[in-house]
Design a protein around this motif. Structure first.
Motif, PDB file in Angstrom:
ATOM      1  N   GLY A 429       0.803  -1.210   0.000  1.00 25.57           N
ATOM      2  CA  GLY A 429       0.000   0.000   0.000  1.00 25.57           C
ATOM      3  C   GLY A 429       0.837   1.261   0.000  1.00 25.57           C
ATOM      4  N   LEU A 430       1.949   1.231   0.707  1.00 22.29           N
ATOM      5  CA  LEU A 430       2.837   2.398   0.741  1.00 22.29           C
ATOM      6  C   LEU A 430       3.447   2.666  -0.628  1.00 22.29           C
ATOM      7  CD1 LEU A 430       4.677   1.758   4.146  1.00 22.29           C
ATOM      8  CD2 LEU A 430       2.907   3.466   3.680  1.00 22.29           C
ATOM      9  N   GLU A 433       0.916   4.220  -2.946  1.00 21.77           N
ATOM     10  CA  GLU A 433       0.714   5.646  -2.671  1.00 21.77           C
ATOM     11  C   GLU A 433       1.995   6.451  -2.877  1.00 21.77           C
ATOM     12  OE1 GLU A 433      -2.109   7.069  -2.046  1.00 21.77           O
ATOM     13  OE2 GLU A 433      -3.235   5.170  -2.058  1.00 21.77           O
ATOM     14  N   GLN A 434       3.047   5.776  -3.355  1.00 20.58           N
ATOM     15  CA  GLN A 434       4.333   6.417  -3.627  1.00 20.58           C
ATOM     16  C   GLN A 434       4.907   7.097  -2.365  1.00 20.58           C
ATOM     17  OE1 GLN A 434       3.895   9.038  -6.987  1.00 20.58           O
ATOM     18  NE2 GLN A 434       3.518   7.352  -8.428  1.00 20.58           N
ATOM     19  N   LEU A 435       4.727   6.439  -1.227  1.00 21.69           N
ATOM     20  CA  LEU A 435       5.260   6.944   0.037  1.00 21.69           C
ATOM     21  C   LEU A 435       6.564   6.253   0.442  1.00 21.69           C
ATOM     22  CD1 LEU A 435       1.929   7.151   2.080  1.00 21.69           C
ATOM     23  CD2 LEU A 435       3.136   9.012   0.909  1.00 21.69           C
TER      24      LEU A 435
END
Length: 500
Positions: A429-430, A433-435
């Motif tokens: 998920g990170l 979201e490009q985190l």
């Protein structure tokens, strides 16, 4: 270094003349006195200078020689005769070596050299390694003289009993580095001097140290020690701190054994009612103790009872546990490793074993270093026999020499597998979201994979994954679509008609 100073003969001549003349000076003596006085100064270096120490001390942390010998004798005696002492030594050996160990190098020819050395009938590493690790913990040090074939460079190892080591000579400029071993004199008064092998060029030592190392002419050896300090020259036994308590524990158990024998003892007490002294003595001369299953007949004037001792001793099990836990706690071993399973379940057992596993890991690193150190010498010796300098590619081969260890214990991996799944979903998920970067994400996965015993090179693994994705036309890494090229940009809107 011994400095010898001697006054010149002219000084003593003038002293006697001045004393004889009551301090008066003649013309000749005055002229002689005006001559310059020089003192002769000499310096000598003894062949055994490295074995002397200053009376004022130089910060040594070694045991006295007699104490060192006594420590080794007592440790060996306790290992042979004391069950608990034997377990304190044997359990680490079993956990380290029960699954076997090998030296691995990433070069086929070099691996053959190592395997030939390992399987040699005299080296016999599979047979002798447990003994060497056992004695390393038992005596605190191990010394292996080296026998090298000058033509082929093949290396065989001997064994030097720590009991015959008299002195471990260290680098004068670096006390924690041993450079030579001096043995005790044999029956003929001969002592041997071995030069300690250090896998560095001799030029790494200064001139003074090289001169000292040159005096060790009886061969080369490997020397390793444990439980020592940087300022010490000798190793210490794993049983040094426990040896007195181990003896006390044995005495306690033997005392309980004697008490148990006393508790089983009994005697017959016979009461004669109304009998006088003569009748009692007569009965004592004729009475015999009844045998098991026999019949005893008497009237109401005679009464027989058994008497046994009542020692009123404290609970022996609690005392034994107190001694045992004190000894095993000092050795960082949980009590359930020695049959003490009171108040221990699987959860507490795992948590109690973790400090022990950390201590075993430290000893594992020490033994691994020993094996790699010897392996490097074996390879260098084989290459040196060819009469050439170490090539850069051979230096790279030495860098790949490792000693992989199997898992010491079987772990419950269900919780790690569950945690790995949760981490994978979270970092997917990170990334979406490009985190977070893929490299950082893979590092998080690697941290959990280490718990499962899997080593991952993050950069290499990520490069391989990207290459496989490119070769296969796309794929998934951690649940995210991989792209080797940036996505095509959206087409530009068509220009409006000129007459709009």
């Amino acid at each position: 270094m011994n400095i010898h100073k001697q006054a010149s003969p002219g000084f003593w001549t003038r002293f006697r003349e001045a004393f004889a003349l009551g301090g008066s000076k003649t013309a000749e003596s005055a002229a002689e006195t005006s001559a310059p006085v020089r003192e002769a100064v000499g310096a000598s270096v003894d062949a055994d200078e490295d074995q002397w120490r200053r009376l004022s001390g130089d910060g040594q942390r070694d045991l006295a020689p007699m104490t060192q010998d006594r420590m080794q004798r007592l440790a060996h005696y306790q290992w042979e005769t004391n069950l608990l002492a034997n377990r304190l030594i044997e359990l680490p050996v079993a956990y380290l070596l029960a699954e076997g160990v090998k030296l691995v190098v990433q070069d086929d020819d070099a691996q053959k050299i190592l395997q030939r050395h390992w399987d040699d009938g005299i080296n016999a590493w599979d047979l002798k390694l447990p003994k060497r690790v056992r004695e390393l913990g038992l005596f605190g040090e191990q010394c292996f003289p080296v026998f090298r074939d000058e033509n082929s460079g093949f290396v065989r190892l001997g064994y030097l009993d720590p009991a015959v080591i008299a002195t471990v000579v260290t680098d004068p400029e670096n006390r924690e580095q041993p450079i030579g071993i001096v043995t005790k004199a044999n029956r003929k008064g001969e002592a041997r001097r071995y030069r300690v092998i250090v896998n560095v060029p001799e030029s790494a030592f200064d001139a003074r140290t090289q001169e000292i190392r040159a005096t060790f002419t009886d061969g080369e050896c490997f020397y390793y020690r444990v439980n020592d300090l940087s300022s010490a020259t000798r190793g210490r036994s794993d049983l040094l701190a426990q040896v007195d308590w181990l003896d006390a524990y044995d005495q306690y158990l033997f005392g309980e054994l004697d008490r148990a024998s006393f508790l089983r003892a009994f005697m017959w007490d016979v009461t004669l009612k109304g009998a006088n002294e003569a009748e009692v003595k007569e009965k004592a001369r004729s009475i015999t103790a009844p045998k098991s299953g026999s019949v005893r007949v008497h009237n109401d004037n005679e009464e027989w009872n058994t008497q046994s001792p009542s020692l009123q001793s404290a609970d022996a099990a609690a005392g034994a546990r107190l001694f045992r836990n004190h000894i095993m706690g000092g050795a960082t071993l949980p009590e359930h490793w020695y049959g003490g399973a009171e108040n221990v379940n699987r959860s507490t057992g795992d948590s109690m074993s973790e400090p022990t596993e950390k201590m075993l890991k430290m000893r594992q690193q020490t033994v691994g270093y020993m094996l790699i150190d010897i392996g490097r010498y074996v390879l260098r010796s084989a290459w040196d026999a060819l009469g050439r300098e170490l090539k850069p590619e051979e230096a790279d081969i030495l860098a790949t020499l490792t000693c992989p260890w199997p898992e010491m214990t079987s772990k419950d991996i269900t919780k790690y597998a569950s945690a790995l799944q949760q981490i994978t979903v979270a970092i997917a998920g990170l990334i979406a979201e490009q985190l977070i970067t893929r490299e950082t994400a893979l590092r998080l996965v690697t941290a959990m994979a280490d718990r499962l015993g899997v080593e991952i090179d993050v950069e290499e693994e990520l490069a391989k994954a990207l290459a496989e994705d490119a070769a296969g036309g796309g794929g998934d890494l951690l649940g995210i679509k991989l792209r080797t090229t940036p996505p095509p940009s959206a087409p530009a809107p068509a220009p409006a008609p000129a007459d709009a």
